[in-house]
Motif scaffolding. Structure first.
Motif, short mmCIF file in Angstrom:
data_model
loop_
_atom_site.label_atom_id
_atom_site.label_comp_id
_atom_site.label_asym_id
_atom_site.label_seq_id
_atom_site.Cartn_x
_atom_site.Cartn_y
_atom_site.Cartn_z
N PRO A 90 0.47 -0.83 0.01
CA PRO A 90 -0.35 -0.04 -0.04
C PRO A 90 0.89 1.06 -0.14
O PRO A 90 0.47 2.75 0.40
CB PRO A 90 -0.91 -0.35 1.45
N ASP A 91 1.85 0.49 0.18
CA ASP A 91 3.55 2.23 0.53
C ASP A 91 3.46 3.25 -0.83
O ASP A 91 3.88 3.88 -1.05
CB ASP A 91 3.73 2.99 1.55
N ILE A 92 3.72 1.92 -2.24
CA ILE A 92 4.59 1.71 -2.71
C ILE A 92 3.03 2.96 -4.49
O ILE A 92 1.43 2.11 -4.23
CB ILE A 92 4.90 1.09 -4.05
N ILE A 93 3.49 3.27 -5.52
CA ILE A 93 2.48 3.05 -6.29
C ILE A 93 3.29 2.69 -7.95
O ILE A 93 4.80 3.29 -8.44
CB ILE A 93 2.31 4.83 -6.64
N ALA A 94 2.99 2.46 -8.74
CA ALA A 94 3.59 2.38 -9.84
C ALA A 94 3.29 2.71 -11.12
O ALA A 94 1.78 2.34 -12.31
CB ALA A 94 3.06 0.27 -10.56
N MET A 95 3.86 3.77 -11.84
CA MET A 95 3.42 5.17 -12.31
C MET A 95 3.98 4.28 -14.40
O MET A 95 5.31 3.73 -14.63
CB MET A 95 3.92 6.25 -12.97
N ASN A 96 3.12 3.93 -14.58
CA ASN A 96 3.43 2.98 -16.46
C ASN A 96 4.72 3.99 -16.80
O ASN A 96 4.31 5.51 -16.83
CB ASN A 96 2.16 3.34 -17.50
N GLY A 97 5.33 3.29 -17.26
CA GLY A 97 6.79 4.00 -17.54
C GLY A 97 6.44 4.91 -18.70
O GLY A 97 7.27 5.71 -19.09
N GLY A 98 5.54 4.04 -20.01
CA GLY A 98 5.83 5.39 -21.52
C GLY A 98 4.76 6.49 -21.13
O GLY A 98 5.12 7.66 -21.90
N GLY A 99 4.31 6.19 -20.01
CA GLY A 99 3.34 8.08 -19.28
C GLY A 99 4.52 9.47 -19.05
O GLY A 99 4.16 10.45 -19.24
N LEU A 100 5.75 9.21 -18.55
CA LEU A 100 6.22 9.78 -17.90
C LEU A 100 6.94 10.48 -19.24
O LEU A 100 7.12 10.13 -20.57
CB LEU A 100 7.76 9.01 -17.59
N ASP A 101 7.71 11.54 -18.44
CA ASP A 101 7.28 12.53 -19.76
C ASP A 101 9.25 12.91 -19.90
O ASP A 101 9.46 11.69 -19.78
CB ASP A 101 8.39 14.12 -18.81
N ARG A 102 9.26 12.55 -21.84
CA ARG A 102 10.78 12.32 -22.28
C ARG A 102 12.13 11.91 -21.42
O ARG A 102 12.69 11.29 -22.04
CB ARG A 102 11.04 12.48 -23.22
N GLU A 103 12.20 13.63 -21.56
CA GLU A 103 13.08 13.68 -20.36
C GLU A 103 13.98 12.79 -19.61
O GLU A 103 15.21 12.32 -18.37
CB GLU A 103 13.04 15.37 -20.03
N PHE A 104 12.09 11.91 -18.44
CA PHE A 104 12.43 11.27 -17.41
C PHE A 104 12.58 9.94 -18.18
O PHE A 104 13.76 9.19 -17.37
CB PHE A 104 11.91 11.25 -16.58
N LYS A 105 11.76 9.46 -18.81
CA LYS A 105 11.78 7.66 -19.25
C LYS A 105 12.85 7.79 -20.07
O LYS A 105 13.33 6.37 -20.20
CB LYS A 105 10.31 7.64 -19.78
N LYS A 106 14.12 8.30 -20.78
CA LYS A 106 14.74 7.76 -21.80
C LYS A 106 16.11 7.19 -20.51
O LYS A 106 16.72 7.17 -20.78
CB LYS A 106 15.42 9.17 -22.48
N LYS A 107 16.02 7.56 -19.52
CA LYS A 107 17.10 8.03 -18.42
C LYS A 107 16.54 6.40 -17.56
O LYS A 107 16.90 6.69 -16.55
CB LYS A 107 16.70 8.47 -17.54
N LEU A 108 14.93 5.87 -17.43
CA LEU A 108 14.67 4.76 -17.24
C LEU A 108 15.95 3.65 -17.33
O LEU A 108 16.22 3.23 -18.50
CB LEU A 108 13.55 4.16 -17.54
N GLU A 109 15.82 3.09 -16.37
CA GLU A 109 17.29 1.21 -16.39
C GLU A 109 16.41 0.48 -15.70
O GLU A 109 16.87 0.20 -14.38
CB GLU A 109 18.50 1.53 -15.89
N PRO A 110 15.65 -0.49 -16.55
CA PRO A 110 14.72 -1.18 -16.20
C PRO A 110 15.78 -2.22 -15.11
O PRO A 110 16.85 -2.67 -15.70
CB PRO A 110 14.48 -2.09 -17.38
N ASP A 111 15.72 -3.04 -14.07
CA ASP A 111 16.51 -3.31 -13.27
C ASP A 111 15.36 -5.18 -13.02
O ASP A 111 16.98 -5.25 -11.73
CB ASP A 111 16.87 -2.76 -12.21
N THR A 112 14.90 -4.74 -12.47
CA THR A 112 13.36 -5.88 -12.78
C THR A 112 12.58 -6.26 -13.79
O THR A 112 12.19 -5.26 -13.47
CB THR A 112 13.07 -5.39 -10.39
N GLU A 113 11.96 -7.87 -12.71
CA GLU A 113 11.10 -8.61 -13.60
C GLU A 113 10.31 -8.96 -13.36
O GLU A 113 10.99 -9.94 -12.40
CB GLU A 113 11.32 -8.86 -15.33
N PHE A 114 9.07 -9.23 -12.98
CA PHE A 114 8.34 -10.02 -12.57
C PHE A 114 7.02 -11.22 -13.30
O PHE A 114 6.89 -10.47 -14.31
CB PHE A 114 6.87 -9.16 -11.12
#
Length: 138
Positions: A90-114
């Protein structure tokens, strides 16, 4: 500097008052494949109390792998998925990565998979932290 994003039609905007996500994850579960219409969902995970969502949204709940509800939030106008919030964490929220503004999503580095148990066979990338199902909250 806040992380920002929006839905496709920009009726829903959001800001996240942190410098970086807690984690960036691929979710290969069948529900996420259907929700995104793709091979997996890309989520940036943040503390829920750091996220501000502005604009009209609609939500629905489904039973997650934990047996508890997962609330999926989207824009009622364009249908873009915005976030999901699991009762199991309940303390977290998972934001859809594609909706982040470009300057932020281009820096995403996935490190986990479920849900690698339902990962499609042509998805060959293997991340450092892989879970056959959703791990229990810590």
């Amino acid at each position: 500097m806040a992380i920002t994003g929006h839905c496709l039609c920009k009726a829903v905007t959001y800001s996240i008052d942190v410098d970086k996500p807690n984690a960036v994850a691929y979710d290969h579960c069948d529900d996420c494949q259907r929700y995104t219409g793709s091979t997996y969902a890309l989520f940036a995970i943040f503390p829920k109390d750091k996220v501000t969502i502005v604009g009209p949204t609609k939500s629905f709940a489904i039973k997650g792998g934990s047996g508890l509800k997962v609330y999926r939030t989207s824009c009622p106008t364009c249908g873009s998925g915005v976030a999901q919030s699991p009762d199991a964490a309940p303390d977290i929220i998972a934001m859809n990565g594609g909706g982040l503004d470009r300057e932020f999503k281009k820096k995403l580095e996935p490190d986990t998979e479920f849900w690698t148990a339902t990962k499609l066979p042509f998805c060959h990338e293997n991340l450092a932290h892989a879970f056959e199902r959703m791990p229990p909250p810590q």
